[in-house]
Motif scaffolding. Structure first.
Motif, short mmCIF file in Angstrom:
data_model
loop_
_atom_site.label_atom_id
_atom_site.label_comp_id
_atom_site.label_asym_id
_atom_site.label_seq_id
_atom_site.Cartn_x
_atom_site.Cartn_y
_atom_site.Cartn_z
N ALA A 17 0.84 -1.21 0.00
CA ALA A 17 0.00 0.00 0.00
C ALA A 17 0.87 1.26 0.00
N ASP A 18 1.92 1.27 0.82
CA ASP A 18 2.81 2.43 0.86
C ASP A 18 3.53 2.63 -0.47
N MET A 19 3.93 1.54 -1.10
CA MET A 19 4.60 1.63 -2.39
C MET A 19 3.64 2.19 -3.44
N ALA A 20 2.42 1.67 -3.48
CA ALA A 20 1.42 2.15 -4.44
C ALA A 20 1.12 3.64 -4.23
N LEU A 21 1.06 4.06 -3.00
CA LEU A 21 0.80 5.47 -2.69
C LEU A 21 1.94 6.36 -3.20
N ALA A 22 3.16 5.88 -3.08
CA ALA A 22 4.31 6.65 -3.59
C ALA A 22 4.20 6.84 -5.10
N PHE A 23 3.76 5.83 -5.82
CA PHE A 23 3.60 5.94 -7.26
C PHE A 23 2.44 6.88 -7.59
N LYS A 24 1.38 6.80 -6.81
CA LYS A 24 0.23 7.69 -7.03
C LYS A 24 0.65 9.15 -6.81
N THR A 25 1.44 9.38 -5.78
CA THR A 25 1.90 10.73 -5.47
C THR A 25 2.71 11.31 -6.63
N GLN A 26 3.47 10.46 -7.32
CA GLN A 26 4.28 10.89 -8.47
C GLN A 26 3.48 10.84 -9.78
N ASP A 27 2.16 10.50 -9.70
CA ASP A 27 1.27 10.40 -10.86
C ASP A 27 1.78 9.39 -11.89
N LEU A 28 2.25 8.24 -11.39
CA LEU A 28 2.75 7.16 -12.25
C LEU A 28 1.83 5.95 -12.12
N ASN A 29 1.53 5.32 -13.24
CA ASN A 29 0.68 4.13 -13.26
C ASN A 29 1.54 2.88 -13.32
N ILE A 30 1.32 1.97 -12.39
CA ILE A 30 2.00 0.67 -12.40
C ILE A 30 1.23 -0.23 -13.35
N THR A 31 1.89 -0.74 -14.40
CA THR A 31 1.21 -1.59 -15.36
C THR A 31 1.25 -3.06 -14.96
N SER A 32 2.21 -3.41 -14.10
CA SER A 32 2.32 -4.79 -13.63
C SER A 32 3.04 -4.76 -12.29
N ILE A 33 2.58 -5.60 -11.37
CA ILE A 33 3.25 -5.71 -10.07
C ILE A 33 3.17 -7.17 -9.62
N ALA A 34 4.28 -7.67 -9.15
CA ALA A 34 4.35 -9.02 -8.59
C ALA A 34 5.22 -8.96 -7.35
N CYS A 35 4.80 -9.66 -6.32
CA CYS A 35 5.54 -9.59 -5.06
C CYS A 35 5.45 -10.95 -4.37
N GLY A 36 6.56 -11.39 -3.82
CA GLY A 36 6.56 -12.64 -3.08
C GLY A 36 7.82 -12.76 -2.24
N GLU A 37 7.77 -13.66 -1.27
CA GLU A 37 8.91 -13.89 -0.40
C GLU A 37 10.12 -14.37 -1.17
N THR A 38 11.29 -14.01 -0.67
CA THR A 38 12.55 -14.49 -1.23
C THR A 38 13.00 -15.71 -0.44
N GLU A 39 14.27 -16.06 -0.60
CA GLU A 39 14.83 -17.17 0.17
C GLU A 39 14.82 -16.88 1.68
N ASN A 40 14.70 -15.60 2.02
CA ASN A 40 14.60 -15.15 3.41
C ASN A 40 13.14 -14.74 3.65
N PRO A 41 12.40 -15.44 4.52
CA PRO A 41 10.98 -15.13 4.72
C PRO A 41 10.72 -13.74 5.29
N GLU A 42 11.74 -13.04 5.74
CA GLU A 42 11.57 -11.68 6.25
C GLU A 42 11.72 -10.63 5.14
N VAL A 43 12.05 -11.10 3.92
CA VAL A 43 12.28 -10.20 2.79
C VAL A 43 11.44 -10.66 1.60
N SER A 44 10.81 -9.71 0.93
CA SER A 44 10.07 -9.99 -0.30
C SER A 44 10.71 -9.23 -1.45
#
Length: 159
Positions: A17-44
């Motif tokens: 949500a914070d990341m999306a808000l930053a893009f909205k503030t800059q008036d940029l449209n995200i055309t694709s977004i994917a997010c998932g955990e890495t080899e470290n479950p504390e990092v995505s």
């Protein structure tokens, strides 16, 4: 110009949500977004695609870099990277076109994952151009439903 941003972020509530808000503030449209955990479950890893000018990307990268959840941020458009996207597509199946439809799926190395009486469901992975190409060739058959994951990407090499 198409840009692909890759961010390693702390895996905690509200980051997307914070990341999306930053893009909205800059008036940029995200055309694709994917997010998932890495080899470290504390990092995505978050991979974002957007159409923007270099200056706009520099501005959003600077704005995001200062956020407390960002570990690392890269503009992959400026590096060599490998990317993939998953497509699931349900296509109308007419008896007279089944053979041609199966040939198209085979050329794109798409797998049939479901079949009904009037439709066929297929999956395929590939880069954006390949996925777009398959969709373009399936449109005349009649696409009933379609879902794309959005791009995932990693830098090539040892970096």
């Amino acid at each position: 110009m198409l840009h692909t941003l890759s961010a390693l972020v702390r895996n905690r509530p509200g980051v997307l949500a914070d990341m999306a808000l930053a893009f909205k503030t800059q008036d940029l449209n995200i055309t694709s977004i994917a997010c998932g955990e890495t080899e470290n479950p504390e990092v995505s890893r978050m991979v974002l695609c957007l159409e923007a000018e270099d200056g706009q990307v520099d501005a959003i990268t600077k704005a995001i870099a200062d956020m407390d959840f960002i570990i690392q941020m890269d503009d992959l458009a400026r590096k060599e990277f490998v990317d993939r996207e998953l497509l699931l597509v349900k296509v109308a199946m007419e008896p007279e076109s089944v053979s041609r439809l199966m040939q198209v799926l085979e050329v794109f190395r798409a797998s049939v994952v479901g079949m009904g009486e009037t439709s066929i469901t297929a999956e395929m992975t590939g880069d954006r151009e390949r996925v777009d190409g398959l969709i373009r060739l399936l449109k005349p058959f009649g696409i009933k439903s379609l879902c794309r994951t959005g791009m995932i990407a990693l830098k090539r090499g040892d970096e």
